[in-house]
Design a protein around this motif. Structure first.
Motif, PDB file in Angstrom:
ATOM      1  N   ILE A  71       0.570  -1.303  -0.438  1.00 30.77           N
ATOM      2  CA  ILE A  71       0.364  -0.069   0.176  1.00 30.77           C
ATOM      3  C   ILE A  71       0.850   1.434   0.295  1.00 30.77           C
ATOM      4  N   VAL A  72       0.971   2.215  -0.905  1.00 29.97           N
ATOM      5  CA  VAL A  72       0.981   3.493  -0.975  1.00 29.97           C
ATOM      6  C   VAL A  72       0.399   4.315  -0.835  1.00 29.97           C
ATOM      7  N   ILE A  73       0.851   6.354  -0.205  1.00 26.77           N
ATOM      8  CA  ILE A  73      -0.628   6.650   0.319  1.00 26.77           C
ATOM      9  C   ILE A  73      -0.103   8.154  -0.360  1.00 26.77           C
ATOM     10  N   PRO A  74      -0.701   8.882  -0.279  1.00 24.85           N
ATOM     11  CA  PRO A  74      -0.148  10.134  -1.611  1.00 24.85           C
ATOM     12  C   PRO A  74       0.649  11.286  -0.275  1.00 24.85           C
ATOM     13  N   LYS A  75       1.332  11.523  -0.796  1.00 23.31           N
ATOM     14  CA  LYS A  75       2.628  12.596   0.030  1.00 23.31           C
ATOM     15  C   LYS A  75       2.207  14.147  -1.207  1.00 23.31           C
ATOM     16  N   THR A  76       1.754  14.905  -1.062  1.00 20.33           N
ATOM     17  CA  THR A  76       1.807  16.547  -1.144  1.00 20.33           C
ATOM     18  C   THR A  76       2.863  17.541  -1.362  1.00 20.33           C
ATOM     19  N   TYR A  77       3.178  18.592  -1.809  1.00 17.75           N
ATOM     20  CA  TYR A  77       3.775  19.251  -2.006  1.00 17.75           C
ATOM     21  C   TYR A  77       3.782  20.654  -2.301  1.00 17.75           C
ATOM     22  N   PRO A  78       4.196  21.635  -2.278  1.00 21.81           N
ATOM     23  CA  PRO A  78       3.379  23.193  -3.215  1.00 21.81           C
ATOM     24  C   PRO A  78       3.591  23.010  -4.138  1.00 21.81           C
ATOM     25  N   LYS A  79       2.544  23.729  -5.462  1.00 22.62           N
ATOM     26  CA  LYS A  79       2.336  23.314  -6.392  1.00 22.62           C
ATOM     27  C   LYS A  79       1.974  22.980  -7.635  1.00 22.62           C
ATOM     28  N   GLY A  80       1.062  21.625  -6.763  1.00 23.78           N
ATOM     29  CA  GLY A  80       0.444  20.835  -7.189  1.00 23.78           C
ATOM     30  C   GLY A  80       0.858  19.590  -7.122  1.00 23.78           C
ATOM     31  N   LYS A  81       2.469  19.477  -6.342  1.00 18.06           N
ATOM     32  CA  LYS A  81       2.696  17.903  -6.942  1.00 18.06           C
ATOM     33  C   LYS A  81       2.489  17.046  -5.727  1.00 18.06           C
ATOM     34  N   MET A  82       2.292  15.569  -6.329  1.00 14.99           N
ATOM     35  CA  MET A  82       2.360  14.459  -5.407  1.00 14.99           C
ATOM     36  C   MET A  82       3.025  13.265  -5.999  1.00 14.99           C
ATOM     37  N   ILE A  83       3.406  12.784  -5.029  1.00  9.74           N
ATOM     38  CA  ILE A  83       3.871  11.145  -4.838  1.00  9.74           C
ATOM     39  C   ILE A  83       3.100  10.754  -4.171  1.00  9.74           C
ATOM     40  N   PHE A  84       3.912   8.852  -4.474  1.00 11.22           N
ATOM     41  CA  PHE A  84       3.126   8.216  -3.141  1.00 11.22           C
ATOM     42  C   PHE A  84       4.231   7.234  -2.453  1.00 11.22           C
ATOM     43  N   VAL A  85       3.980   6.958  -1.503  1.00 15.91           N
ATOM     44  CA  VAL A  85       5.190   6.758  -0.392  1.00 15.91           C
ATOM     45  C   VAL A  85       4.548   5.346  -0.164  1.00 15.91           C
ATOM     46  N   ASP A  86       5.694   4.496   0.356  1.00 17.72           N
ATOM     47  CA  ASP A  86       5.031   3.984   1.040  1.00 17.72           C
ATOM     48  C   ASP A  86       4.175   3.542   2.495  1.00 17.72           C
ATOM     49  N   TYR A  87       3.409   3.008   2.248  1.00 14.86           N
ATOM     50  CA  TYR A  87       2.228   3.543   3.752  1.00 14.86           C
ATOM     51  C   TYR A  87       2.873   2.714   5.391  1.00 14.86           C
ATOM     52  N   ASP A  88       2.998   3.304   6.266  1.00 12.59           N
ATOM     53  CA  ASP A  88       3.329   3.013   8.189  1.00 12.59           C
ATOM     54  C   ASP A  88       2.132   4.353   8.131  1.00 12.59           C
ATOM     55  N   PRO A  89       1.631   3.064   9.124  1.00 13.36           N
ATOM     56  CA  PRO A  89       0.800   4.223  10.173  1.00 13.36           C
ATOM     57  C   PRO A  89       1.447   4.591  11.130  1.00 13.36           C
ATOM     58  N   THR A  91       4.427   6.211  10.850  1.00 13.00           N
ATOM     59  CA  THR A  91       5.343   7.555  10.845  1.00 13.00           C
ATOM     60  C   THR A  91       4.449   8.847  10.013  1.00 13.00           C
ATOM     61  N   LEU A  92       3.050   8.961  10.629  1.00 11.21           N
ATOM     62  CA  LEU A  92       2.305   9.714   9.333  1.00 11.21           C
ATOM     63  C   LEU A  92       2.081  11.348  10.160  1.00 11.21           C
ATOM     64  N   VAL A  93       1.597  12.163   9.564  1.00  8.75           N
ATOM     65  CA  VAL A  93       1.714  13.860   9.806  1.00  8.75           C
ATOM     66  C   VAL A  93       0.498  14.394   9.588  1.00  8.75           C
ATOM     67  N   THR A  94       0.040  15.299   9.953  1.00 13.66           N
ATOM     68  CA  THR A  94      -1.163  16.613   9.438  1.00 13.66           C
ATOM     69  C   THR A  94      -0.675  17.063   8.896  1.00 13.66           C
ATOM     70  N   SER A  95      -0.961  16.931   7.044  1.00 14.32           N
ATOM     71  CA  SER A  95      -0.975  17.859   6.660  1.00 14.32           C
ATOM     72  C   SER A  95      -1.428  18.957   6.462  1.00 14.32           C
ATOM     73  N   SER A  96      -1.574  19.409   5.544  1.00 10.37           N
ATOM     74  CA  SER A  96      -1.568  21.265   4.918  1.00 10.37           C
ATOM     75  C   SER A  96      -3.308  21.459   5.471  1.00 10.37           C
ATOM     76  N   PHE A  97      -3.818  20.188   4.192  1.00 12.80           N
ATOM     77  CA  PHE A  97      -5.121  19.773   4.079  1.00 12.80           C
ATOM     78  C   PHE A  97      -5.962  19.652   5.465  1.00 12.80           C
ATOM     79  N   GLY A  98      -6.019  18.656   6.107  1.00 14.33           N
ATOM     80  CA  GLY A  98      -5.792  19.007   7.459  1.00 14.33           C
ATOM     81  C   GLY A  98      -5.904  16.719   7.383  1.00 14.33           C
ATOM     82  N   VAL A  99      -5.231  16.050   6.526  1.00 12.32           N
ATOM     83  CA  VAL A  99      -5.066  14.256   6.431  1.00 12.32           C
ATOM     84  C   VAL A  99      -3.742  14.057   6.680  1.00 12.32           C
TER      85      VAL A  99
END
Length: 181
Positions: A71-89, A91-99
């Protein structure tokens, strides 16, 4: 109705859904997904971490992990960039979107991902979607070659004309005859 008004209308409906009905519906939809060849043959699945009013993606994550899938989950960056990273519950942090999103920036290459479960607020019957307005998934999916699916509620279907940069999902999974319990 313009995209912004349609998004607001559907979000209001989603947030007012009966929790018991939603829970039953989410489970039924998950079971339908698990029967599909696109799920069964996938070894790496990209899944978003859902808000409580969206389709409950923890059902997909837990089952996929139990089935030995990556399972991979999204990580977002400024200017609309998004990557997917391995899911590890752990090591999750709250994004600027609150997720929650991964702390790691160790990107999993697009060609390694077999299936992307795509979020959205509104969908038309050709698979075009209205998301939350930042365009992350449209940019990511522009050159993605794998399978895409969205698990949605019937109330999320509506007519709208997509814009030229919108990228449709290949499959919409929902129950046309869903009833409230």
């Amino acid at each position: 109705m313009d995209k912004k008004k349609l998004r607001t209308t559907i979000l209001t409906m989603l947030k007012s859904q009966d929790r018991e009905w939603k829970s039953h519906y989410d489970k039924r939809l998950a079971e339908r997904l698990f029967c599909l060849p696109i799920y069964q043959t996938a070894t790496t699945i990209a899944v978003y971490l859902s808000f409580d009013f969206e389709y409950d993606t923890t059902l997909v994550i837990e089952r996929a992990l139990a089935d030995g899938k990556r399972i991979v989950i999204p990580k977002t960056y400024p200017k609309g960039k998004m990557i997917f990273v391995d899911y590890d519950p752990k090591t999750l942090v709250t994004s600027s979107f609150g997720v929650p999103e991964p702390e790691s920036s160790q990107e999993v290459a697009k060609e390694m991902i077999d299936l992307v479960v795509v979020p959205g607020v509104v969908f038309n019957n050709q698979g075009y979607r209205i998301g939350y307005g930042a365009g992350y998934y449209d940019r990511y999916l522009k050159d993605y070659q794998g399978e895409t699916v969205s698990l949605i509620y019937p109330s999320q279907l509506s007519y709208f004309i997509p814009q030229k940069y919108d990228i449709p999902v290949k499959g919409l999974l929902y129950e046309k005859s869903a009833t409230h319990f």
